[in-house]
Write a protein that holds these residues in place. Structure first.
Motif, short mmCIF file in Angstrom:
data_model
loop_
_atom_site.label_atom_id
_atom_site.label_comp_id
_atom_site.label_asym_id
_atom_site.label_seq_id
_atom_site.Cartn_x
_atom_site.Cartn_y
_atom_site.Cartn_z
N ASN A 14 0.80 -1.23 0.00
CA ASN A 14 0.00 0.00 0.00
C ASN A 14 0.84 1.28 0.00
O ASN A 14 0.30 2.37 0.23
CB ASN A 14 -1.02 -0.01 1.16
CG ASN A 14 -0.38 0.26 2.52
OD1 ASN A 14 0.85 0.28 2.63
ND2 ASN A 14 -1.20 0.45 3.53
N ASN A 35 -1.21 -6.82 0.35
CA ASN A 35 -0.85 -7.02 1.76
C ASN A 35 -0.34 -5.70 2.32
O ASN A 35 0.35 -4.95 1.64
CB ASN A 35 0.25 -8.08 1.90
CG ASN A 35 0.99 -7.95 3.22
OD1 ASN A 35 2.15 -7.53 3.25
ND2 ASN A 35 0.33 -8.24 4.33
N VAL A 64 4.14 -9.86 7.56
CA VAL A 64 4.69 -10.98 6.79
C VAL A 64 5.99 -11.53 7.38
O VAL A 64 6.51 -12.53 6.90
CB VAL A 64 4.90 -10.61 5.30
CG1 VAL A 64 3.57 -10.38 4.61
CG2 VAL A 64 5.82 -9.42 5.14
N SER A 65 6.49 -10.91 8.44
CA SER A 65 7.67 -11.47 9.10
C SER A 65 7.29 -12.64 10.01
O SER A 65 8.15 -13.32 10.55
CB SER A 65 8.40 -10.40 9.91
OG SER A 65 7.64 -10.01 11.03
N GLY A 92 9.70 -4.43 2.94
CA GLY A 92 11.08 -4.30 3.39
C GLY A 92 11.30 -3.08 4.26
O GLY A 92 10.54 -2.10 4.17
N ILE A 141 11.68 -8.32 -4.66
CA ILE A 141 12.22 -6.96 -4.78
C ILE A 141 13.45 -6.91 -3.87
O ILE A 141 13.33 -6.85 -2.64
CB ILE A 141 11.18 -5.89 -4.39
CG1 ILE A 141 9.88 -6.09 -5.18
CG2 ILE A 141 11.77 -4.49 -4.63
CD1 ILE A 141 10.03 -6.09 -6.70
N SER A 143 17.57 -5.32 -4.25
CA SER A 143 18.19 -3.98 -4.23
C SER A 143 19.54 -4.10 -4.91
O SER A 143 20.09 -5.21 -5.01
CB SER A 143 18.39 -3.54 -2.77
OG SER A 143 19.28 -2.44 -2.70
N PRO A 186 16.25 -2.57 -7.48
CA PRO A 186 16.19 -1.12 -7.73
C PRO A 186 17.43 -0.42 -7.20
O PRO A 186 18.08 -0.87 -6.25
CB PRO A 186 14.96 -0.67 -6.93
CG PRO A 186 14.23 -1.92 -6.53
CD PRO A 186 15.26 -2.99 -6.47
N GLY A 187 17.75 0.71 -7.83
CA GLY A 187 18.74 1.64 -7.28
C GLY A 187 18.03 2.56 -6.30
O GLY A 187 17.37 2.09 -5.37
N ALA A 188 18.14 3.87 -6.49
CA ALA A 188 17.50 4.82 -5.58
C ALA A 188 16.16 5.26 -6.16
O ALA A 188 16.09 5.79 -7.27
CB ALA A 188 18.40 6.04 -5.39
N THR A 191 10.62 7.04 -2.66
CA THR A 191 9.55 6.42 -1.86
C THR A 191 9.73 6.87 -0.41
O THR A 191 10.76 7.46 -0.06
CB THR A 191 9.63 4.88 -1.88
OG1 THR A 191 10.77 4.48 -1.09
CG2 THR A 191 9.74 4.32 -3.27
N1 LIG Z 1 13.21 3.08 -2.23
C1 LIG Z 1 14.37 2.62 -2.69
O1 LIG Z 1 15.28 3.38 -3.06
C2 LIG Z 1 14.62 1.14 -2.77
C3 LIG Z 1 15.78 0.71 -3.39
C4 LIG Z 1 16.05 -0.65 -3.48
C5 LIG Z 1 15.13 -1.56 -2.96
N2 LIG Z 1 14.01 -1.12 -2.36
C6 LIG Z 1 13.11 -2.13 -1.82
O2 LIG Z 1 11.79 -1.92 -2.31
C7 LIG Z 1 10.86 -2.47 -1.36
C8 LIG Z 1 9.76 -1.46 -1.11
O3 LIG Z 1 10.30 -0.32 -0.45
P1 LIG Z 1 9.81 1.17 -0.72
O4 LIG Z 1 10.98 1.93 -1.16
O5 LIG Z 1 8.58 1.16 -1.55
O6 LIG Z 1 9.51 1.69 0.76
P2 LIG Z 1 8.15 1.74 1.59
O7 LIG Z 1 8.57 2.00 2.98
O8 LIG Z 1 7.18 2.66 0.93
O9 LIG Z 1 7.57 0.27 1.42
C9 LIG Z 1 7.85 -0.80 2.26
C10 LIG Z 1 6.52 -1.43 2.61
O10 LIG Z 1 6.74 -2.61 3.39
C11 LIG Z 1 5.76 -2.62 4.41
N3 LIG Z 1 6.17 -3.47 5.53
C12 LIG Z 1 7.19 -3.27 6.39
N4 LIG Z 1 7.20 -4.26 7.29
C13 LIG Z 1 6.18 -5.10 7.00
C14 LIG Z 1 5.69 -6.30 7.57
N5 LIG Z 1 6.25 -6.83 8.66
N6 LIG Z 1 4.60 -6.89 7.01
C15 LIG Z 1 4.01 -6.34 5.92
N7 LIG Z 1 4.43 -5.21 5.33
C16 LIG Z 1 5.51 -4.60 5.87
C17 LIG Z 1 5.63 -1.16 4.82
O11 LIG Z 1 4.44 -0.93 5.56
C18 LIG Z 1 5.63 -0.49 3.46
O12 LIG Z 1 4.34 -0.47 2.90
C19 LIG Z 1 11.67 -2.85 -0.13
O13 LIG Z 1 11.93 -4.23 -0.12
C20 LIG Z 1 12.96 -2.09 -0.32
O14 LIG Z 1 14.06 -2.70 0.31
C21 LIG Z 1 13.72 0.21 -2.24
#
Ligand SMILES: NC(=O)c1ccc[n+]([C@@H]2O[C@H](COP(=O)([O-])OP(=O)(O)OC[C@H]3O[C@@H](n4cnc5c(N)ncnc54)[C@H](O)[C@@H]3O)[C@@H](O)[C@H]2O)c1
Length: 255
Positions: A14, A35, A64-65, A92, A141, A143, A186-188, A191
């Motif tokens: 979400n 989820n 989900v952990s 994550g 997903i 990194s 993904p890179g940067a 979010t």
């Molecule tokens: N933003 C970046 O630059 C970047 C880069 C590389 C990888 N990622 C990866 O992308 C994925 C999404 O991250 P994002 O950047 O959208 O950040 P985000 O914080 O918006 O999304 C992470 C989501 O995971 C959810 N979450 C955390 N713990 C949880 C749990 N125990 N159960 C269910 N949901 C849970 C959070 O509520 C959130 O909705 C992550 O795995 C992150 O490591 C992000």
């Protein structure tokens, strides 16, 4: 619409990248299980957006952990939408801690949310897909940090490195079932996870300058990669990671 009548589960769906993935898969015709852990109002809003695209959406609150909650997520997906064709392990967090200052609690929460959830999410989705007998797609997903050290963020790197080997090994194990397992690195991306950096003009400028394409990406630029990997065009890609990083891994060691 290449994903018509497929069912996708997106963990952490979400916000950020997960939300963009849910919307893009719905745009391609898939019905979506979103989820989420918190902010039910954001999930309700996303459900409306997905319905407006002509797809079904079901929000399921679950941490989900924790294996029983992950199991409930998978069971609810099947009970409400009948099957699972695409599993996206996206949830994550990061602790931004180094080897020397990471606590046991920080270690456990990063590893459990990022890696344990992807491991058991892959296991449970694969069991369901095998029962269905029509193959499937599991997309992790990860990194750039599945491969690229980030000093000061060691538990995160460890979790993503684990996802790298989960993707490769599960991809080989599940290949006989035509279940393809692929990582998206993904890179940067702009979010909530990167909010602090991006809201600091000096840090944001430094980050943009380090990226060959000169900018951080929008979450939608990861979602389109995931949608491709979920579709017919990616039928021969498994047990590997596709990076979408604007070239940063090749140019900025140690950023
Ligand atoms: N933003 C970046 O630059 C970047 C880069 C590389 C990888 N990622 C990866 O992308 C994925 C999404 O991250 P994002 O950047 O959208 O950040 P985000 O914080 O918006 O999304 C992470 C989501 O995971 C959810 N979450 C955390 N713990 C949880 C749990 N125990 N159960 C269910 N949901 C849970 C959070 O509520 C959130 O909705 C992550 O795995 C992150 O490591 C992000």
């Amino acid at each position: 619409m290449s994903l018509k009548n497929k069912v996708a589960v997106v963990t952490g769906g979400n916000s950020g990248i997960g939300k963009a993935i849910a919307l893009e898969l719905a745009r391609q015709g898939a019905n979506i299980v979103i989820n989420y852990r918190s902010r039910p109002e954001d999930t309700a809003d996303l459900e409306r957006q997905i319905n407006a695209l002509g797809s079904q959406a079901v929000g399921v609150q679950a941490d989900v952990s924790k294996l029983p909650e992950l199991d409930r997520l998978i069971q609810t997906a099947v009970a409400k939408l009948g099957r699972i064709d695409i599993m996206v392990n996206n949830a994550g967090i990061e602790s931004r801690t180094s080897l020397l200052d990471t606590t046991e609690q920080q270690y456990d929460s990063v590893l459990d949310i990022n890696l344990k959830s992807a491991f058991f999410g892959t296991q449970l989705a694969a069991r369901q897909m095998i029962q269905q007998g029509a193959g499937g797609r599991i997309i992790n997903i990860t990194s750039v940090h599945e491969d690229w050290p980030m000093p000061g963020n060691l538990p995160y790197c460890l979790s993503k490195g684990g996802m790298r080997m989960l993707t490769r090994t599960a991809g080989v194990e599940l290949a006989p079932h035509n279940i393809l397992v692929v990582g998206v690195g993904p890179g940067a991306i702009a979010t909530p996870m990167n909010q602090a950096t991006l809201q600091n003009p000096a840090q944001a400028a430094k980050l943009n300058a380090a990226i060959p394409l000169g900018r951080v990406a929008k979450p939608e630029e990861i979602a389109t990669v995931v949608a491709f990997l979920a579709g017919d065009g990616a039928s021969y890609i498994t047990a590997t990671t596709i990076f979408a990083d604007g070239g940063i891994m090749q140019s900025s060691p140690g950023l």
